[in-house]
Motif scaffolding. Sequence first.
Motif, PDB file in Angstrom:
ATOM      1  N   MET A   1     -17.573 -29.215  34.437  1.00  0.00           N
ATOM      2  CA  MET A   1     -18.176 -30.282  33.661  1.00  0.00           C
ATOM      3  C   MET A   1     -17.665 -31.646  34.109  1.00  0.00           C
ATOM      4  N   ASP A   2     -16.624 -31.655  34.959  1.00  0.00           N
ATOM      5  CA  ASP A   2     -16.095 -32.886  35.533  1.00  0.00           C
ATOM      6  C   ASP A   2     -15.755 -32.584  36.984  1.00  0.00           C
ATOM      7  N   THR A   3     -16.450 -33.220  37.908  1.00  0.00           N
ATOM      8  CA  THR A   3     -16.270 -32.902  39.321  1.00  0.00           C
ATOM      9  C   THR A   3     -14.901 -33.273  39.856  1.00  0.00           C
ATOM     10  N   ARG A   4     -14.138 -34.069  39.120  1.00  0.00           N
ATOM     11  CA  ARG A   4     -12.787 -34.427  39.556  1.00  0.00           C
ATOM     12  C   ARG A   4     -11.795 -33.308  39.305  1.00  0.00           C
ATOM     13  N   ILE A   5     -12.185 -32.337  38.525  1.00  0.00           N
ATOM     14  CA  ILE A   5     -11.289 -31.243  38.166  1.00  0.00           C
ATOM     15  C   ILE A   5     -11.642 -30.013  38.977  1.00  0.00           C
ATOM     16  N   ASN A   6     -10.657 -29.467  39.653  1.00  0.00           N
ATOM     17  CA  ASN A   6     -10.810 -28.237  40.405  1.00  0.00           C
ATOM     18  C   ASN A   6      -9.963 -27.182  39.703  1.00  0.00           C
ATOM     19  N   LEU A   7     -10.603 -26.325  38.982  1.00  0.00           N
ATOM     20  CA  LEU A   7      -9.919 -25.293  38.204  1.00  0.00           C
ATOM     21  C   LEU A   7      -9.977 -23.977  38.962  1.00  0.00           C
ATOM     22  N   GLN A   8      -8.824 -23.371  39.160  1.00  0.00           N
ATOM     23  CA  GLN A   8      -8.759 -22.063  39.792  1.00  0.00           C
ATOM     24  C   GLN A   8      -8.043 -21.115  38.854  1.00  0.00           C
ATOM     25  N   ILE A   9      -8.711 -20.041  38.511  1.00  0.00           N
ATOM     26  CA  ILE A   9      -8.121 -19.040  37.628  1.00  0.00           C
ATOM     27  C   ILE A   9      -7.510 -17.959  38.503  1.00  0.00           C
ATOM     28  N   ILE A  10      -6.238 -17.702  38.278  1.00  0.00           N
ATOM     29  CA  ILE A  10      -5.520 -16.707  39.063  1.00  0.00           C
ATOM     30  C   ILE A  10      -5.215 -15.535  38.153  1.00  0.00           C
ATOM     31  N   SER A  11      -5.808 -14.402  38.468  1.00  0.00           N
ATOM     32  CA  SER A  11      -5.620 -13.188  37.691  1.00  0.00           C
ATOM     33  C   SER A  11      -4.686 -12.252  38.441  1.00  0.00           C
ATOM     34  N   PRO A  12      -4.092 -11.307  37.720  1.00  0.00           N
ATOM     35  CA  PRO A  12      -3.242 -10.335  38.411  1.00  0.00           C
ATOM     36  C   PRO A  12      -4.074  -9.501  39.379  1.00  0.00           C
ATOM     37  N   ASP A  13      -3.451  -9.067  40.462  1.00  0.00           N
ATOM     38  CA  ASP A  13      -4.137  -8.239  41.443  1.00  0.00           C
ATOM     39  C   ASP A  13      -4.606  -6.941  40.805  1.00  0.00           C
ATOM     40  N   GLY A  14      -5.858  -6.615  41.001  1.00  0.00           N
ATOM     41  CA  GLY A  14      -6.392  -5.345  40.528  1.00  0.00           C
ATOM     42  C   GLY A  14      -6.337  -5.167  39.030  1.00  0.00           C
ATOM     43  N   GLY A  15      -6.371  -6.269  38.249  1.00  0.00           N
ATOM     44  CA  GLY A  15      -6.335  -6.155  36.796  1.00  0.00           C
ATOM     45  C   GLY A  15      -5.001  -5.665  36.280  1.00  0.00           C
ATOM     46  N   GLY A  16      -3.947  -5.924  37.017  1.00  0.00           N
ATOM     47  CA  GLY A  16      -2.618  -5.411  36.678  1.00  0.00           C
ATOM     48  C   GLY A  16      -1.952  -6.108  35.517  1.00  0.00           C
ATOM     49  N   ASN A  17      -0.657  -6.055  35.531  1.00  0.00           N
ATOM     50  CA  ASN A  17       0.194  -6.551  34.457  1.00  0.00           C
ATOM     51  C   ASN A  17      -0.006  -8.060  34.252  1.00  0.00           C
ATOM     52  N   THR A  18      -0.260  -8.460  33.020  1.00  0.00           N
ATOM     53  CA  THR A  18      -0.439  -9.877  32.695  1.00  0.00           C
ATOM     54  C   THR A  18       0.688 -10.398  31.811  1.00  0.00           C
ATOM     55  N   SER A  19       1.824  -9.731  31.829  1.00  0.00           N
ATOM     56  CA  SER A  19       2.944 -10.200  31.016  1.00  0.00           C
ATOM     57  C   SER A  19       3.399 -11.565  31.516  1.00  0.00           C
ATOM     58  N   PRO A  20       3.991 -12.376  30.654  1.00  0.00           N
ATOM     59  CA  PRO A  20       4.487 -13.682  31.102  1.00  0.00           C
ATOM     60  C   PRO A  20       5.440 -13.595  32.288  1.00  0.00           C
ATOM     61  N   THR A  21       6.317 -12.609  32.318  1.00  0.00           N
ATOM     62  CA  THR A  21       7.249 -12.509  33.442  1.00  0.00           C
ATOM     63  C   THR A  21       6.521 -12.142  34.736  1.00  0.00           C
ATOM     64  N   GLU A  22       5.501 -11.340  34.656  1.00  0.00           N
ATOM     65  CA  GLU A  22       4.700 -11.025  35.844  1.00  0.00           C
ATOM     66  C   GLU A  22       3.901 -12.246  36.297  1.00  0.00           C
ATOM     67  N   MET A  23       3.453 -13.071  35.359  1.00  0.00           N
ATOM     68  CA  MET A  23       2.737 -14.292  35.736  1.00  0.00           C
ATOM     69  C   MET A  23       3.677 -15.261  36.445  1.00  0.00           C
ATOM     70  N   ILE A  24       4.916 -15.345  36.004  1.00  0.00           N
ATOM     71  CA  ILE A  24       5.906 -16.183  36.690  1.00  0.00           C
ATOM     72  C   ILE A  24       6.067 -15.700  38.129  1.00  0.00           C
ATOM     73  N   ALA A  25       6.228 -14.397  38.303  1.00  0.00           N
ATOM     74  CA  ALA A  25       6.398 -13.838  39.649  1.00  0.00           C
ATOM     75  C   ALA A  25       5.187 -14.149  40.521  1.00  0.00           C
ATOM     76  N   LYS A  26       3.985 -14.049  39.962  1.00  0.00           N
ATOM     77  CA  LYS A  26       2.761 -14.329  40.711  1.00  0.00           C
ATOM     78  C   LYS A  26       2.718 -15.795  41.131  1.00  0.00           C
ATOM     79  N   VAL A  27       3.040 -16.698  40.229  1.00  0.00           N
ATOM     80  CA  VAL A  27       3.032 -18.122  40.554  1.00  0.00           C
ATOM     81  C   VAL A  27       4.060 -18.413  41.638  1.00  0.00           C
ATOM     82  N   GLU A  28       5.254 -17.857  41.507  1.00  0.00           N
ATOM     83  CA  GLU A  28       6.289 -18.072  42.517  1.00  0.00           C
ATOM     84  C   GLU A  28       5.812 -17.609  43.889  1.00  0.00           C
TER      85      GLU A  28
END
Length: 161
Positions: A1-28
């Motif tokens: 809705m705003d071309t200045r914003i580039n939003l990328q949604i990063i999901s766990p590989d293969g629909g895996g674990n979405t716990s906060p600690t796993e999300m930290i590991a993914k971001v790292e």
Amino acid sequence: MDTRINLQIISPDGGGNTSPTEMIAKVEQLIRPGPNGETPKYQLLEGNEIWFVIDTDDWGDDIDKLRAYTIERDDMNVAQSNVCFEVWLCFHFSPERQNFNGMHTAQGWKDHLNEVVKPGGFDSQRHPLMIKSAIDAAAENYQEEDDRPLLASTQVFRLGN
């Protein structure tokens, strides 16, 4: 809705674990150089932000670990919904906090959202156009304790802003 914003949604590989600690590991994994000096997939530039969008229902102490990880970073934020993401979705259709039997469970919210949004429930193609009213309603009804949303509250309006 705003071309200045580039939003990328990063999901766990293969629909895996979405716990906060796993999300930290993914971001790292995505923002740090690899073990052999490989260029990270994402380079955080000035003005870039990472948002962790989380539910309250299953994660307990992992939420505190995620908040501790982001607290010192200006480029990382947490948007927590209590009990689940459907709290945020309900604010697309109602300016008031919801109150119903079963609101202490994620399944109760999922069932309730399908009752609020007829026919067919939330439409991810059409209903995001209501984001401004959802931001306003969620912010107006936000209740917290120690920067954590109370039941039927969400911080996702912060990301929307």
